[in-house]
Design an enzyme around this catalytic site. Structure first.
Site, short mmCIF file in Angstrom:
data_model
loop_
_atom_site.label_atom_id
_atom_site.label_comp_id
_atom_site.label_asym_id
_atom_site.label_seq_id
_atom_site.Cartn_x
_atom_site.Cartn_y
_atom_site.Cartn_z
N GLU A 88 -15.13 12.01 4.07
CA GLU A 88 -14.05 12.31 3.13
C GLU A 88 -14.31 11.74 1.74
OE1 GLU A 88 -12.61 8.50 5.29
OE2 GLU A 88 -13.85 10.26 5.69
N ARG A 103 -18.10 -2.24 10.94
CA ARG A 103 -18.70 -3.48 11.45
C ARG A 103 -19.13 -3.34 12.92
NH1 ARG A 103 -15.14 -6.44 9.44
NH2 ARG A 103 -16.29 -7.29 7.67
N CYS A 135 -15.42 7.43 12.02
CA CYS A 135 -15.65 5.98 12.16
C CYS A 135 -15.02 5.49 13.47
CB CYS A 135 -15.13 5.26 10.93
SG CYS A 135 -15.73 3.56 10.77
N GLY A 183 -4.45 6.03 -12.57
CA GLY A 183 -5.74 6.49 -12.06
C GLY A 183 -5.86 8.00 -12.11
N HIS A 222 -17.99 8.08 6.68
CA HIS A 222 -16.74 8.58 6.07
C HIS A 222 -17.04 9.76 5.15
CE1 HIS A 222 -13.94 5.36 7.36
NE2 HIS A 222 -15.04 4.64 7.40
N THR A 248 10.45 2.62 -22.25
CA THR A 248 9.17 2.82 -22.92
C THR A 248 9.10 2.04 -24.22
OG1 THR A 248 8.83 5.00 -21.93
CG2 THR A 248 7.68 4.55 -24.00
N GLN A 249 10.19 1.99 -24.96
CA GLN A 249 10.22 1.20 -26.19
C GLN A 249 9.88 -0.27 -25.91
OE1 GLN A 249 13.62 1.74 -28.88
NE2 GLN A 249 14.13 3.62 -27.77
#
EC number: 6.3.4.2
Length: 547
Positions: A521, A472, A380, A18, A519, A190-191
């Site tokens: 952030e 919620r 929150c 990512g 939120h 890796t191979q």
């Protein structure tokens, strides 16, 4: 026409696909291209919304209310492009859609199979909505060889043939371990990873090799030879001090140039790297440092608070300071004296969370911050716990609690309660206590006004904001007047005036005490820190001078 970069991983998980995808997206943007980043997740959950943070880390939420993989947070932070519902899909959602079509008879009696029905559905998702982009970076979750990932690997293999010649390349992220006893970096893992990838018909064009030390040129040549990749396309990805050093590091190694070369783009536009150079410079040359306590319940796994951690770093960048995080399990504050944990910090942050465990410790943290005039940021659940502190200790409601924490209804004062209905735009959303858990929260971006002259309005520089929600439970509006009489200011409400969005104490009573139901952030960027985090760290910086 969009060009596609399919990003796969091998050897072990958690290599940072990512982050690599996000960094490559930032590099292509720096060359003037319009980039879209997307994620294919092989797990069977429809989305990560019901998964424990211990299982999958943070659940990232988009403006349009999608609960997604945390990697989409990296995508947004590095490119500034807001992700949406169509940027992340799971095996669960693919199968859910296919089974719904089968039940409707959309397949006209055909036998529904992985090939072609599942793979076609994946390909349709990959190709949808990309007309306005120069590059689409498609990350495939998991590692090559995982049984649950096979339909995704087959789909991107087919797309390599379906797309026009030169329309797609494959980038494989792998790992090169150092064996201390031998004193060598080993190419064999890796191979084998590339061999597994080639066995399903995919030949990588670029190898991005993670290592904890410089990879000798001879080892890179060996990888190129045995993996059938050009030597210059074997890129070392060394460990960095900060994730914000990664774009510059990959650029120096030539990753973006190799991607453009693989597509035959020549001459390539020159990159404008000043933004990342500036971020790296400020990150590694702070003028001071502050200490922030994060009082949470998932502190064993830091990825549960990934966006929060990065937003605090961004707040530090905005103030020229290094932010040192002190992780405190909220359960510890239920058994110990709070000063044993909190007396040495410059600010206290209580993040979101679910469930009863550790909740009393979070209330203790809010009480300590209020009484000792330490900057407090409640997000929150952290806002709700600050409200319960005010209800119990200022408004005289001794049994004040949340219905989430009082399943046996032992208290008559549920100052925080389960939401049963709310407005989303002009549409009324309804929920039941016994209903499904997945996708049933108040999710996504909601606009709301702020009280003129309030501290939070001053920080935003506006009386109208829009922020992302994922909750919620809500502060019960029936207690608003009583709490305000006790000194807690409700400085932000939903447009219909029914749902509290922000609370605070006046600045003449407390230097910085703000709780938000949303939120913030999730919308912070290193090159554009969220104003609440910038202000919070500024308050921590001031607090450090007073101590």
């Amino acid at each position: 026409m969009a060009r596609y970069v399919f990003i796969t991983g091998g050897v072990v998980s958690s290599l940072g696909k990512g982050l690599a995808s996000a960094a490559l997206g930032a590099l292509l943007q720096a060359r003037g291209y319009k980039v879209r980043l997307r994620k294919l997740d092989p797990y069977l959950n429809v989305d990560p919304g019901t998964m424990s943070p211990y299982q999958h880390g943070e659940c990232f939420v988009t403006d349009d209310g999608a609960e997604t993989d945390l990697d989409l947070g990296h995508y947004e932070r590095f490119t500034g492009r807001p992700a949406n519902q169509s940027d992340n899909i799971t095996t669960g959602r693919i199968y859910s859609d296919i089974l719904a079509k089968e039940r409707r008879g959309d397949y006209l009696g055909a036998t529904v199979q992985v090939i072609p029905h599942v793979t076609n559905a994946i390909k349709e998702f990959v190709l949808d909505g990309n007309d306005d982009y120069d590059f689409v970076l498609m990350e495939i979750g998991g590692t090559v060889g995982d049984i649950e990932g096979l339909p995704f690997f087959e789909s991107i293999r087919q797309l390599g043939n379906d797309l026009p010649k030169g329309g797609a390349i494959y980038l494989h992220l792998s790992y090169m371990p150092y064996i201390a006893a031998a004193g060598e970096l080993k190419t064999k893992p890796t191979q084998h990873s590339v061999k597994e990838l080639r066995s399903i018909g995919i030949q990588p064009d670029i190898l991005l090799v993670r290592a904890d030390r410089e990879i000798p040129l001879e080892e890179r040549r060996k990888l190129a030879l045995f993996c059938n990749v050009r030597p210059e396309a074997v890129i070392q990805a060394l460990d960095a001090k900060s994730i914000y050093d990664v774009p510059m590091a990959y650029h120096r190694e030539g990753l973006d140039q190799q991607v453009l070369d693989a597509f035959g783009i020549d001459p390539a536009p020159k990159p404008q790297m000043q933004v990342w150079e500036d971020i790296s410079r400020r990150l590694h040359n702070p003028e001071g440092e502050v200490s922030v306590a994060i009082v949470g319940k998932y502190t064993v796994l830091k990825d549960a608070y990934k966006s929060l951690m990065e937003a605090l770093v961004h707040g530090g960048l905005a103030n020229g300071v290094r932010v040192n995080l002190k992780w405190i399990d909220s359960s510890d504050l239920e058994n110990d004296q709070p000063e044993d944990h909190l007396s040495d910090v410059d600010a206290i942050l209580v993040p979101g969370g679910f469930g009863e465990r550790g909740s009393e410790g979070k209330i203790v943290a809010a009480t300590y911050a209020r009484e000792h005039k330490i900057p407090y940021f409640g997000i929150c659940f952290g806002m709700q716990m600050a409200v319960l502190d005010a209800a119990r200790n200022l408004a005289g409601i001794a049994d004040a609690t949340s219905s989430e924490l009082d399943e046996k209804n032992t208290s008559k004062n549920h100052v925080v309660g389960l939401m049963t209905e709310w407005l989303k735009g002009n549409q009324l959303e309804k929920r039941e206590a016994a209903g499904d858990l997945g996708g049933t929260m108040r999710l996504g971006a909601y606009p709301h006004p702020l009280k003129e002259g309030s501290h939070i309005a001053e920080i935003y520089g506006s009386n109208e904001v829009s922020e992302r929600h994922r909750h919620r439970y809500e502060v019960n509006i029936d207690y608003k007047d009583r709490l305000e009489e006790a000194g807690l200011v409700f400085s932000g409400m939903s447009p219909d005036g029914l749902l509290p969005e922000t609370v605070e104490y006046p600045r003449d009573e407390h230097p910085w005490f703000i709780g938000v139901q949303y939120h913030p952030e999730l919308k912070s960027r290193p090159f554009e820190p969220h104003p609440l985090f910038a202000s919070f760290i500024a308050a921590a910086k001031e607090q450090s001078r007073l101590v």
